[in-house]
Scaffold this motif. Sequence first.
Motif, PDB file in Angstrom:
ATOM      1  N   ARG A  27       0.824  -1.210   0.000  1.00  0.00           N
ATOM      2  CA  ARG A  27       0.000   0.000   0.000  1.00  0.00           C
ATOM      3  C   ARG A  27       0.857   1.259   0.000  1.00  0.00           C
ATOM      4  O   ARG A  27       0.528   2.237  -0.673  1.00  0.00           O
ATOM      5  CB  ARG A  27      -0.961  -0.014   1.192  1.00  0.00           C
ATOM      6  CG  ARG A  27      -2.044  -1.079   1.066  1.00  0.00           C
ATOM      7  CD  ARG A  27      -2.953  -1.094   2.274  1.00  0.00           C
ATOM      8  NE  ARG A  27      -3.728   0.132   2.397  1.00  0.00           N
ATOM      9  CZ  ARG A  27      -4.871   0.358   1.758  1.00  0.00           C
ATOM     10  NH1 ARG A  27      -5.377  -0.569   0.952  1.00  0.00           N
ATOM     11  NH2 ARG A  27      -5.528   1.483   1.923  1.00  0.00           N
ATOM     12  N   ALA A  30       2.189   1.678  -3.384  1.00  0.00           N
ATOM     13  CA  ALA A  30       1.136   2.099  -4.308  1.00  0.00           C
ATOM     14  C   ALA A  30       1.030   3.615  -4.381  1.00  0.00           C
ATOM     15  O   ALA A  30       0.845   4.191  -5.458  1.00  0.00           O
ATOM     16  CB  ALA A  30      -0.202   1.503  -3.884  1.00  0.00           C
ATOM     17  N   TYR A  73      -1.811   2.430 -13.045  1.00  0.00           N
ATOM     18  CA  TYR A  73      -2.515   1.136 -13.011  1.00  0.00           C
ATOM     19  C   TYR A  73      -2.054   0.315 -11.806  1.00  0.00           C
ATOM     20  O   TYR A  73      -2.872  -0.256 -11.062  1.00  0.00           O
ATOM     21  CB  TYR A  73      -2.231   0.394 -14.315  1.00  0.00           C
ATOM     22  CG  TYR A  73      -3.241  -0.642 -14.734  1.00  0.00           C
ATOM     23  CD1 TYR A  73      -4.128  -1.220 -13.840  1.00  0.00           C
ATOM     24  CD2 TYR A  73      -3.297  -1.073 -16.065  1.00  0.00           C
ATOM     25  CE1 TYR A  73      -5.048  -2.169 -14.244  1.00  0.00           C
ATOM     26  CE2 TYR A  73      -4.216  -2.020 -16.477  1.00  0.00           C
ATOM     27  CZ  TYR A  73      -5.084  -2.571 -15.564  1.00  0.00           C
ATOM     28  OH  TYR A  73      -5.993  -3.507 -15.976  1.00  0.00           O
ATOM     29  N   VAL A  76      -3.305   2.057  -8.401  1.00  0.00           N
ATOM     30  CA  VAL A  76      -4.725   1.836  -8.152  1.00  0.00           C
ATOM     31  C   VAL A  76      -4.983   0.359  -7.848  1.00  0.00           C
ATOM     32  O   VAL A  76      -5.751   0.017  -6.935  1.00  0.00           O
ATOM     33  CB  VAL A  76      -5.564   2.292  -9.367  1.00  0.00           C
ATOM     34  CG1 VAL A  76      -7.012   1.860  -9.215  1.00  0.00           C
ATOM     35  CG2 VAL A  76      -5.476   3.805  -9.532  1.00  0.00           C
ATOM     36  N   GLY A  77      -4.328  -0.525  -8.604  1.00  0.00           N
ATOM     37  CA  GLY A  77      -4.523  -1.950  -8.395  1.00  0.00           C
ATOM     38  C   GLY A  77      -4.112  -2.412  -7.014  1.00  0.00           C
ATOM     39  O   GLY A  77      -4.813  -3.203  -6.371  1.00  0.00           O
ATOM     40  N   LEU A  79      -3.908  -0.519  -4.249  1.00  0.00           N
ATOM     41  CA  LEU A  79      -4.771   0.070  -3.227  1.00  0.00           C
ATOM     42  C   LEU A  79      -6.154  -0.580  -3.214  1.00  0.00           C
ATOM     43  O   LEU A  79      -6.768  -0.751  -2.161  1.00  0.00           O
ATOM     44  CB  LEU A  79      -4.909   1.575  -3.457  1.00  0.00           C
ATOM     45  CG  LEU A  79      -3.663   2.412  -3.153  1.00  0.00           C
ATOM     46  CD1 LEU A  79      -3.910   3.869  -3.525  1.00  0.00           C
ATOM     47  CD2 LEU A  79      -3.279   2.302  -1.681  1.00  0.00           C
ATOM     48  N   ALA A  80      -6.649  -0.945  -4.406  1.00  0.00           N
ATOM     49  CA  ALA A  80      -7.989  -1.519  -4.507  1.00  0.00           C
ATOM     50  C   ALA A  80      -7.998  -3.037  -4.408  1.00  0.00           C
ATOM     51  O   ALA A  80      -9.073  -3.647  -4.383  1.00  0.00           O
ATOM     52  CB  ALA A  80      -8.637  -1.088  -5.825  1.00  0.00           C
ATOM     53  N   GLY A  81      -6.814  -3.660  -4.368  1.00  0.00           N
ATOM     54  CA  GLY A  81      -6.748  -5.117  -4.295  1.00  0.00           C
ATOM     55  C   GLY A  81      -7.209  -5.803  -5.563  1.00  0.00           C
ATOM     56  O   GLY A  81      -7.800  -6.882  -5.509  1.00  0.00           O
ATOM     57  N   LEU A  82      -6.947  -5.169  -6.723  1.00  0.00           N
ATOM     58  CA  LEU A  82      -7.375  -5.738  -7.992  1.00  0.00           C
ATOM     59  C   LEU A  82      -6.485  -6.906  -8.413  1.00  0.00           C
ATOM     60  O   LEU A  82      -5.315  -6.975  -8.019  1.00  0.00           O
ATOM     61  CB  LEU A  82      -7.333  -4.665  -9.088  1.00  0.00           C
ATOM     62  CG  LEU A  82      -8.173  -3.410  -8.858  1.00  0.00           C
ATOM     63  CD1 LEU A  82      -7.976  -2.440 -10.013  1.00  0.00           C
ATOM     64  CD2 LEU A  82      -9.646  -3.759  -8.694  1.00  0.00           C
ATOM     65  N   SER A  84      -4.031  -8.907 -10.798  1.00  0.00           N
ATOM     66  CA  SER A  84      -2.892  -8.325 -11.531  1.00  0.00           C
ATOM     67  C   SER A  84      -2.892  -8.637 -13.025  1.00  0.00           C
ATOM     68  O   SER A  84      -2.021  -8.150 -13.744  1.00  0.00           O
ATOM     69  CB  SER A  84      -1.582  -8.827 -10.922  1.00  0.00           C
ATOM     70  OG  SER A  84      -1.427 -10.226 -11.135  1.00  0.00           O
TER      71      SER A  84
END
Length: 212
Positions: A27, A30, A73, A76-77, A79-82, A84
């Motif tokens: 985080r 990020a 990308y 944001v990924g 921080l948002a837990g998207l 990969s």
Amino acid sequence: MGNVGLLFVGAVLFINGLLLLGKVDARSGAVFNLFVGALQVLTPTYLVFIAAGDPNKILAASGIYLFGFTYLYVGVGLLAGLDSTGVGYYSLFVAIVALGYSFVSFRLFKDYPFGVIWLYWAFLWFLFFLLLGLKMNGLTTYVGWVTAIEGWVTGVIPAALLLSGYWKHPVETAIALAVFGAVVFAALWPLTRKQRQAAQAAAAPESAGASS
């Protein structure tokens, strides 16, 4: 202005390398990705704006967007837990396009050091594709070291030399960069073998459980 951005590209690659090596919290890394991503979108926009329609200047600035969008990308990924995979396949796109920018640097701009540096970036972003897109987690340590090293070799050091006026001897610099990359990244492969084997061993029970 582009050289200032290059300095911070080196910084974010170093941070991301340490993140992959488990030395930096995801985080907190990020946030820095978002800072540099924003810078690397604003910088080429400004350079294109002041280019007065010069196609070569616009072409030179356009490549910066590839990296700005990568860092945005990633930031944001994280921080948002998207998942990969999106950034992984975008990295494949960047790797392919970077080969084109390398050709342009060699052929059109006669900028041999950056022709080699674009090849460095094509290699690194292809590794990101393997790691993040194809989920080849055994490569994590290798990619972490390559990322951290490239932060200095393709970002911080060239930017410092360009900003101070000491970026000279282009042919010799290009040869030195090519030799350094080939030797160091080849040497890192066997040095990270144990980590790859450990990652593969850890992944084996998960694969067996998923298939049962």
